[in-house]
Design a protein around this motif. Structure first.
Motif, PDB file in Angstrom:
ATOM      1  N   GLU A 230       0.836  -1.207   0.000  1.00  0.00           N
ATOM      2  CA  GLU A 230       0.000   0.000   0.000  1.00  0.00           C
ATOM      3  C   GLU A 230       0.871   1.258   0.000  1.00  0.00           C
ATOM      4  OE1 GLU A 230      -2.473  -0.306   3.409  1.00  0.00           O
ATOM      5  OE2 GLU A 230      -3.830  -1.807   2.522  1.00  0.00           O
ATOM      6  N   HIS A 231       1.907   1.259   0.837  1.00  0.00           N
ATOM      7  CA  HIS A 231       2.775   2.428   0.946  1.00  0.00           C
ATOM      8  C   HIS A 231       3.548   2.650  -0.355  1.00  0.00           C
ATOM      9  CE1 HIS A 231       4.666   5.302   3.779  1.00  0.00           C
ATOM     10  NE2 HIS A 231       5.712   5.203   2.959  1.00  0.00           N
ATOM     11  N   THR A 233       2.704   1.633  -3.335  1.00  0.00           N
ATOM     12  CA  THR A 233       1.753   2.039  -4.377  1.00  0.00           C
ATOM     13  C   THR A 233       1.424   3.520  -4.263  1.00  0.00           C
ATOM     14  OG1 THR A 233       0.790  -0.183  -4.420  1.00  0.00           O
ATOM     15  CG2 THR A 233      -0.528   1.601  -5.355  1.00  0.00           C
ATOM     16  N   LYS A 234       1.180   3.986  -3.025  1.00  0.00           N
ATOM     17  CA  LYS A 234       0.850   5.387  -2.805  1.00  0.00           C
ATOM     18  C   LYS A 234       2.019   6.290  -3.201  1.00  0.00           C
ATOM     19  CE  LYS A 234      -1.690   8.795  -1.266  1.00  0.00           C
ATOM     20  NZ  LYS A 234      -2.919   9.221  -1.985  1.00  0.00           N
ATOM     21  N   GLU A 237       2.339   6.374  -6.938  1.00  0.00           N
ATOM     22  CA  GLU A 237       1.263   7.168  -7.523  1.00  0.00           C
ATOM     23  C   GLU A 237       1.551   8.659  -7.390  1.00  0.00           C
ATOM     24  OE1 GLU A 237      -3.588   7.762  -6.987  1.00  0.00           O
ATOM     25  OE2 GLU A 237      -2.492   6.284  -5.790  1.00  0.00           O
ATOM     26  N   PHE A 252       5.185  13.262   2.241  1.00  0.00           N
ATOM     27  CA  PHE A 252       4.783  11.866   2.386  1.00  0.00           C
ATOM     28  C   PHE A 252       5.908  11.140   3.106  1.00  0.00           C
ATOM     29  CE2 PHE A 252       4.242   7.465   0.907  1.00  0.00           C
ATOM     30  CZ  PHE A 252       2.891   7.272   1.180  1.00  0.00           C
TER      31      PHE A 252
END
Length: 315
Positions: A230-231, A233-234, A237, A252
Motif C-alpha cells: 500500500e505504501h 503504491t501510494k 502514484e 509523504f
C-alpha cells in the motif's frame, strides 16, 4: 466450507513439512525423467567419471539453487560488506552470527540434493555405472580372473544377462546401491529427529509461548507485506502524478535508511525483554533510539523468528 477451512489450517500449520515434501517429490520426479531421457552409461573406461558426475553434480547444482532461493540467506548477507558494517562489526561476532543462521539454512538447502542422491541410489542406475569401473569393485569381483572379467564388468550396466550372472556369485551392484540409499534415508531421518529433540529441549521459551511467537511472526509479516505494498503504491502514484503534471509532491513520510536498517537486524533473544521481532522492539524503544534497542545484540539468535520472512521463498 468447514472441510476447506480445516485443510487450509492443516496446510498453514504444517507448511514447512509440506514444503519439504513438495521439494522432495519434484526432485524425485526430475531424477526419474533425467534417468529415463538423458542417462546412458558408456560401458567403457569412462564409467566411473560418467556415473559419479551424474550422481553428484546435479545434487551440487540443487544445493546452489536452494541457497539462491533462500530468503534468510540473503537476509544474512545483504549489506554485510558495506563500509559501515565492516567498521562496526567484529570478525568473531560476525562469524558467530553467520554460523548460527547458516547451519539451519544449510539444513534446509540440503533437502533437494540429499533427495536426489537417495533416489538415484535406490534406482541404482548411476551407482551401477560408476561402480562397474571402480578399481575397488574390480578387485572384489575380478580377483585372479584376468582381463576378460574386467572387460565384462565394464559392460555390466548395459547387459542384463551378464548382470544376473555376476549377481548370482556376489552381492549385485544394484543391491549395494539400494542398501546405501536406504541407509542414507534412515540417517537423514535420525539426524532430523535428534536435532528437533535437542532444539525443543534447549528452547529458551515454553511450548505455548513458542506457538504464540510463531503465529505472531507470521501475522506480522503478512501485515507488513500488505502495508508495504500500500505504501509503495501510494508513493509511486504521488511521484508519477507529479512527473506528468509537473507539480511538487506533497509531504509523504517514508522510513529512513536508518529505520530500514534497524528492523533488518537479525533478532537476538534476551530473557530480560519480551519483544517478538525487530519491528516489535523498534516501535517500543522510541523508534530504535533508546539504549534498550542496542542491548542484547550479541545474545542468542532465534532462527524461527525469521522463518515467516522466508515464507515467500518456500524454504
Amino acid at each position: 466450507m468447514n472441510i476447506l477451512h480445516r485443510v487450509m489450517d492443516f496446510c498453514i500449520h504444517h507448511r514447512a513439512v509440506l514444503g519439504y515434501s513438495i521439494v522432495s517429490l519434484l526432485t524425485a520426479t526430475s531424477e526419474h525423467i533425467f534417468s529415463s531421457v538423458v542417462f546412458k552409461c558408456p560401458c567403457n573406461s569412462g564409467n566411473v567419471l560418467y556415473g559419479s558426475f551424474l550422481l553428484l553434480v546435479p545434487a551440487f547444482i540443487l544445493l546452489l539453487l536452494s541457497y539462491m532461493v533462500n530468503a534468510r540467506a540473503w537476509h544474512l548477507l545483504t549489506g554485510t560488506c558495506s563500509p559501515g558494517k565492516r567498521l562496526k562489526c567484529s570478525p568473531l561476532g560476525t562469524c558467530t552470527r553467520c554460523c548460527q543462521v547458516l547451519v539451519p539454512v544449510t539444513a534446509r538447502a540440503l533437502v533437494a540434493p540429499l533427495t536426489w542422491i537417495a533416489v538415484t541410489l535406490l534406482r541404482a542406475n548411476f551407482y551401477e555405472c560408476a561402480a562397474s569401473g571402480s578399481s575397488l569393485i574390480r578387485r572384489l569381483f575380478c580377483e585372479d580372473k584376468g582381463d576378460e572379467c574386467q572387460n565384462q564388468l565394464l559392460k555390466l550396466p548395459c547387459d542384463e544377462n551378464l548382470s544376473a550372472q555376476i549377481s548370482s556369485e556376489w552381492l549385485s551392484l544394484q543391491a549395494q546401491s539400494q542398501l546405501m540409499g536406504w541407509f542414507l534415508i534412515a540417517s537423514i531421518m535420525a539426524v532430523a529427529l535428534i536435532s528437533k529433540c535437542v532444539r525443543n529441549c534447549c528452547s529458551l521459551v515454553s511450548y505455548l509461548q513458542l506457538r504464540f511467537w510463531k503465529i505472531y511472526s507470521q501475522k506480522e509479516q503478512e501485515l507488513f507485506d500488505i502495508k508495504a505494498k500500500e505504501h509503495a503504491t501510494k508513493l509511486a502514484e504521488i511521484n508519477t502524478n507529479c512527473f506528468f503534471k509537473s507539480t511538487l509532491p506533497a509531504p509523504f513520510h517514508t522510513p529512513s535508511n536508518e529505520d530500514w536498517q534497524k528492523i533488518s537486524f537479525l533478532y537476538k533473544f534476551n530473557t530480560q525483554e519480551q519483544y517478538y521481532s525487530m519491528i516489535h522492539k523498534y516501535v517500543n524503544t522510541n523508534r530504535g533510539n533508546s539504549t534498550k534497542f542496542e542491548e542484547g545484540q550479541d545474545l542468542t539468535i532465534l532462527v524461527f523468528v525469521d522463518e515467516a520472512h522466508s515464507s515467500e521463498s518456500g524454504f
